[in-house]
Design a protein around this motif. Sequence first.
Motif, mmCIF file in Angstrom:
data_model
loop_
_atom_site.group_PDB
_atom_site.id
_atom_site.type_symbol
_atom_site.label_atom_id
_atom_site.label_comp_id
_atom_site.label_asym_id
_atom_site.label_seq_id
_atom_site.Cartn_x
_atom_site.Cartn_y
_atom_site.Cartn_z
ATOM 1 N N PRO A 38 0.809 -1.232 0.000
ATOM 2 C CA PRO A 38 0.000 0.000 0.000
ATOM 3 C C PRO A 38 0.840 1.280 0.000
ATOM 4 N N LEU A 39 2.111 1.171 0.403
ATOM 5 C CA LEU A 39 2.967 2.356 0.511
ATOM 6 C C LEU A 39 3.854 2.555 -0.710
ATOM 7 N N TRP A 40 3.794 1.627 -1.655
ATOM 8 C CA TRP A 40 4.777 1.629 -2.731
ATOM 9 C C TRP A 40 4.681 2.872 -3.610
ATOM 10 N N GLY A 41 3.491 3.389 -3.817
ATOM 11 C CA GLY A 41 3.349 4.601 -4.623
ATOM 12 C C GLY A 41 4.104 5.765 -4.021
ATOM 13 N N ASP A 42 3.974 5.956 -2.716
ATOM 14 C CA ASP A 42 4.684 7.049 -2.050
ATOM 15 C C ASP A 42 6.196 6.813 -2.055
ATOM 16 N N ILE A 43 6.600 5.544 -1.907
ATOM 17 C CA ILE A 43 8.037 5.234 -1.907
ATOM 18 C C ILE A 43 8.645 5.546 -3.262
ATOM 19 N N ARG A 44 7.952 5.157 -4.324
ATOM 20 C CA ARG A 44 8.451 5.441 -5.677
ATOM 21 C C ARG A 44 8.539 6.951 -5.913
ATOM 22 N N ALA A 45 7.547 7.687 -5.430
ATOM 23 C CA ALA A 45 7.558 9.147 -5.613
ATOM 24 C C ALA A 45 8.733 9.774 -4.876
ATOM 25 N N SER A 46 9.014 9.293 -3.661
ATOM 26 C CA SER A 46 10.138 9.853 -2.897
ATOM 27 C C SER A 46 11.476 9.533 -3.561
ATOM 28 N N LEU A 47 11.574 8.373 -4.192
ATOM 29 C CA LEU A 47 12.794 8.041 -4.928
ATOM 30 C C LEU A 47 12.959 8.954 -6.142
ATOM 31 N N ALA A 48 11.845 9.238 -6.815
ATOM 32 C CA ALA A 48 11.893 10.081 -8.014
ATOM 33 C C ALA A 48 12.277 11.514 -7.685
#
Length: 299
Positions: A38-48
């Motif tokens: 459920p958190l993967w979208g936010d994690i990907r955004a923070s990496l970007a």
Amino acid sequence: MGQFSISEVGHFYIAANNKGAPGVDGVTIDAFPERFRPLWGDIRASLATGTYQPQPVLRVEIPKPTGGTRPLGIPTVLDRLIQQATAQVLTPIFDPEFSASSFGFRPGRSAHNAVWQLREHLRQGYRIAVDIDLAKFFDTVNHDLLMTMVGRKVRDKLWSDQAYKEFRRRVRKYTGRSWFISMEYRLNKLSTYLRGWMGYFGIAEAYRDIPEIDGWIRRRVRLCCWKQWRWCRTKIRNLLRLGVQLGTSIIAGLNRNGPWAMSRRLAAQHGMTNQWLKDQGLVSVKELWVKIHYPATAR
């Protein structure tokens, strides 16, 4: 966005194959997918955007075969996944240039390969083998220089819209008019952030926007100074101290326009010059960019 992509799942299982222990968050490899999906979208955004922050490493002591112990750091499963994904991108770029006599932590190579090569050298008549290790290398290496060297090889990083928006948000935070702290502390925090941001994103070739960014940051700092001076007499006195003419100082000091407008006026520009701001501790994004791309000519 809430689902793992196929490539991300592949990176995860490669990282999971080592059956490592959980890190400081206590999340095991088996529990990871359900916990972080459920958190993967936010994690990907923070990496970007370059805002991702790794978790602390769990430190444990493991026994040495020769006696005593050596420290071992255990990252969280999430950080191991990201490290593995990064390694899969960087390894094909850097590995072909490594020494043919290097066998540690390289794909398709092992300590057995090193022994076989040593035996071949013995058959060729060599009689001395030298075993060299750099103690605490990553504790002492200059990471700014290391990332600069990586940046010369990896040239595909660009400033995404999200990353640039986050950059401007952070600069506004450090130069906010309602942040009632000393200018010394403010410039220290701002300059530290600018060095870190340029250390990460400064490898981008695009220079066109750099002078504009530099000018915008300086104007934000002048705004803070003007806001802190507050009273008309304080503004006039400080402008005179900075070498602004008396008439110009009085006109600016009595002006009723806000700090943002005044930060662009002649009095602020002539008083709080670029060199004066640098002397106060503000770093220049332009100078940082030049040091990264042209270190031999940087002054």
